[in-house]
Design a protein around this motif. Sequence first.
Motif, short mmCIF file in Angstrom:
data_model
loop_
_atom_site.label_atom_id
_atom_site.label_comp_id
_atom_site.label_asym_id
_atom_site.label_seq_id
_atom_site.Cartn_x
_atom_site.Cartn_y
_atom_site.Cartn_z
N MET A 1 0.85 -1.19 0.00
CA MET A 1 0.00 0.00 0.00
C MET A 1 0.88 1.24 0.00
O MET A 1 1.87 1.31 0.73
N SER A 2 0.53 2.24 -0.81
CA SER A 2 1.38 3.41 -0.94
C SER A 2 0.58 4.67 -0.75
O SER A 2 -0.63 4.72 -0.98
N SER A 3 1.23 5.74 -0.32
CA SER A 3 0.60 7.05 -0.20
C SER A 3 0.61 7.72 -1.55
O SER A 3 1.19 7.23 -2.52
N SER A 4 -0.03 8.91 -1.64
CA SER A 4 -0.17 9.59 -2.93
C SER A 4 1.17 10.01 -3.51
O SER A 4 1.31 10.17 -4.71
N ASP A 5 2.20 10.21 -2.66
CA ASP A 5 3.50 10.60 -3.19
C ASP A 5 4.40 9.40 -3.49
O ASP A 5 5.57 9.54 -3.81
N THR A 10 3.54 3.84 6.65
CA THR A 10 3.99 3.20 7.89
C THR A 10 2.87 2.33 8.44
O THR A 10 1.71 2.43 8.03
N LYS A 11 3.23 1.48 9.38
CA LYS A 11 2.23 0.63 10.02
C LYS A 11 1.15 1.48 10.68
O LYS A 11 -0.05 1.17 10.59
N SER A 12 1.53 2.58 11.32
CA SER A 12 0.57 3.47 11.97
C SER A 12 -0.38 4.08 10.95
O SER A 12 -1.59 4.16 11.17
N GLU A 13 0.15 4.50 9.80
CA GLU A 13 -0.67 5.09 8.76
C GLU A 13 -1.63 4.07 8.17
O GLU A 13 -2.80 4.38 7.87
N SER A 17 -5.70 4.32 8.31
CA SER A 17 -6.49 4.22 7.09
C SER A 17 -7.51 3.09 7.19
O SER A 17 -8.67 3.24 6.75
N LEU A 18 -7.13 1.97 7.78
CA LEU A 18 -8.05 0.85 7.96
C LEU A 18 -9.21 1.24 8.86
O LEU A 18 -10.38 0.96 8.55
N ILE A 19 -8.91 1.88 9.98
CA ILE A 19 -9.95 2.31 10.92
C ILE A 19 -10.91 3.26 10.22
O ILE A 19 -12.14 3.15 10.35
#
Length: 225
Positions: A1-5, A10-13, A17-19
Amino acid sequence: MSSSDGATLTKSERTRSLIRDVALRSFRERGYDQTTIRLIAQEAGVSVGTTNYHFASKNDLVQELYLDVQEAHRTAALPLLAGTDGLVERLGVVYRTGLAQLAPYHRFAPEFLSAAVSPRSSLNPLSADSSESRDIIVGLFRDAVAGAKDRLPAEFDEDLPAALMLGHLLLALFWVYDSSPDQERTQRLLDRGLRLLTLSLPLVRARILRRPLRELLDLIAEVRA
């Protein structure tokens, strides 16, 4: 899974996102009242403490829902705005695409309204907490006004989009109470309002008749302050 950039999350991110995704799905399927932090945590496979670490309250997750709806609103409206240059038609695009994004939540809308109705509620659409989603709506109306070939006098450019946003909120309030099939009464109200606007715009462009609109916009600005 990747961010827009393109950077790896990270695991926290990923947990956040899942929550968020679980909460938004629950709001769509169960509504406000039946969606709880404990239920969200259970379905996300995390602890209540972890959920509260990322989102301090259920209302913080509703703000994420507000953003999700308005981002979808913007995505739906912009291509249609690019295809028309009449002011009233462009305003109609913003109003209609906004209502369309609300449609999946109609059966639960009274629950969200009850939670948001207090002036002190963070879910109040005019609250500071709601500013990010509210700004999307204002931005769409600003684009609609700025891109019209038959624009109003420039003196109205600054305040008109915020007034149109309030009109959107009032239309949404009517929509909440509208029990007609597919909320047809709301659509008719919007159609009649746009027809009235079509008739009144030529008057506003006459310098001698601009003052009533200026007074109205000043009044709305004072109410929003």
